[in-house]
Design an enzyme around this catalytic site. Structure first.
Site, PDB file in Angstrom:
ATOM      1  N   ASP A 123      -2.892   2.608  -6.065  1.00  0.00           N
ATOM      2  CA  ASP A 123      -1.876   2.680  -5.017  1.00  0.00           C
ATOM      3  C   ASP A 123      -1.768   1.445  -4.132  1.00  0.00           C
ATOM      4  OD1 ASP A 123      -4.345   3.089  -3.865  1.00  0.00           O
ATOM      5  OD2 ASP A 123      -3.682   4.626  -2.473  1.00  0.00           O
ATOM      6  N   GLU A 124      -2.424   0.360  -4.475  1.00  0.00           N
ATOM      7  CA  GLU A 124      -2.279  -0.847  -3.653  1.00  0.00           C
ATOM      8  C   GLU A 124      -2.504  -2.100  -4.485  1.00  0.00           C
ATOM      9  OE1 GLU A 124      -5.288  -1.604  -0.620  1.00  0.00           O
ATOM     10  OE2 GLU A 124      -6.586  -0.087  -1.523  1.00  0.00           O
ATOM     11  N   ASP A 160       0.861  -1.186   0.000  1.00  0.00           N
ATOM     12  CA  ASP A 160       0.000   0.000   0.000  1.00  0.00           C
ATOM     13  C   ASP A 160       0.898   1.236   0.000  1.00  0.00           C
ATOM     14  OD1 ASP A 160      -2.152   1.656   0.144  1.00  0.00           O
ATOM     15  OD2 ASP A 160      -2.771   1.101   2.173  1.00  0.00           O
TER      16      ASP A 160
END
Length: 366
Positions: free
Chosen positions: A108-109, A14
């Site tokens: 983003d993850e 993350d």
């Protein structure tokens, strides 16, 4: 741990305050300062906040007006999805150096299954450290990671040592980790569900584990079975490298509330055009059109219509959205309109892969 289920080595990576961190990386003058991505203007909503801003209570989905009250020194920066996408691709290229089993959740993850990996490294924890170091050295951003036997625990663990840290929950630690876990930290338990659990005396994983499957089914519906299993360390969902898009949408929040349907039609025209562009760019089409309406009192309403054929053309999307707008009288003035298409032509059923349990039970380094 139950021996009937496969134990994998899963990493959840993350990125730390991704949108805000990209803005600070691209503009060194913003480093160390409280910034909010989006949220400018009188009606703006914040997409992300830097850690410096979070100390003041600023967070995503908060109105810019409230954020500036909490943090008068807050700096607003514009969203730049093209840049976020560019950086996200660079991060994923690093992931693919270790495994092809990468399941992005957003820009983003992502989940990575490194049970068997391209480096031949038996330690998922060391792989996570190496990935995070490469993201920092090659791109300039920090990331956090959670490492464990399944996606659920890895996701929860990645939040433990943020920012720029990681946590490993080894196989023998799983049950105790889950029993000690605050119920609010269970992925999938939102604010409303947490309040409901509190009312029933459920504050930790141990409290949740004490409830029978029948009890959880009765009080939490379909989610009850999920809670029953995850608190026992059972979550069999595999890392899916090719996630199938379920829907595609666009929406707009207006500077002033709209009470005239004539003005709403003008806004719907722009939204339908954006949806159509995204559909055509992704080379997909859908059958179900949903109109999202958020009123000035923040109540939300959706209206849907399923067509007998797949569509992606703006004209048909717009006409269907218009029909939904006039389907019934509006309850109030409107602050947001959105159009989404679901039931996409990407949703083809595929035979479920049967995987044998990993019988070695991770006797090697985790």
């Amino acid at each position: 741990m139950p021996n009937d289920f496969p134990i994998r080595k899963i990493i959840h990576v993350d990125m730390d305050a991704f949108y805000a961190s990209v803005a600070q990386m691209d503009n060194p003058d913003l480093k160390g300062k409280p910034i909010a991505v989006g949220g400018g203007g009188t009606r703006g909503v914040i997409s992300a906040a830097s850690y410096e801003a979070r100390k003041f209570g600023v967070k995503s989905a908060m109105s810019g007006r409230l954020a500036i009250k909490l943090c008068p020194e807050l700096i607003f920066v514009r969203t730049d999805f093209a840049r976020y996408t560019e950086i996200s691709k660079q991060v994923r290229r690093i992931f693919y150096d270790y495994t092809d089993l990468v399941e992005p959740l957003s820009l983003d993850e992502a989940y990575l299954d490194v049970t068997e990996n391209k480096k031949g490294n038996p330690s998922a924890s060391l792989i996570a450290e190496e990935i995070r170091a490469r993201i920092f050295n090659e791109i300039g951003l920090t990331a956090s990671a959670g490492i464990s036997i399944n996606k659920f625990i890895a996701k929860v663990a990645s939040d433990y040592n943020k920012p720029n840290g990681q946590k490993t929950v080894n196989p023998e630690e799983v049950l105790q980790f889950l029993e000690d876990l605050d119920i609010r930290k269970f992925y999938g338990v939102g604010k409303v569900t947490a309040e409901k659990m509190y009312q029933k005396g459920i504050f930790t994983g141990k409290d949740l584990k004490s409830k029978s499957l029948e009890y959880l089914d009765e009080h939490f519906g379909k989610s009850g079975r999920f809670y029953y299993h995850v608190v026992r360390g059972i979550h069999t969902s595999e890392v899916k490298p090719n996630r199938i898009r379920k829907s595609l949408a666009a929406e707009r929040t207006f500077n002033e509330n709209l009470s005239s349907e004539v003005f709403m039609l003008e806004k719907l025209d722009h939204i339908a055009e954006e949806v159509s562009k995204r559909l055509n760019k992704s080379n997909v089409a859908g059958k179900t059109v949903t109109l999202k309406i958020k009123y000035s009192d923040f109540t939300l309403q959706t209206r849907s219509k399923t067509l007998p054929y797949f569509i992606s053309e703006k004209s048909i999307v717009l006409e269907t959205a218009k029909d939904l707008l006039f389907q019934e009288k509006l309850n109030n003035s409107v602050r947001l309109l959105g159009i989404s298409l679901s039931n996409l032509n990407t949703e083809v059923s595929t035979p479920k892969r049967v995987e044998k349990p990993i019988s070695v039970q991770l006797k090697f380094q985790f």
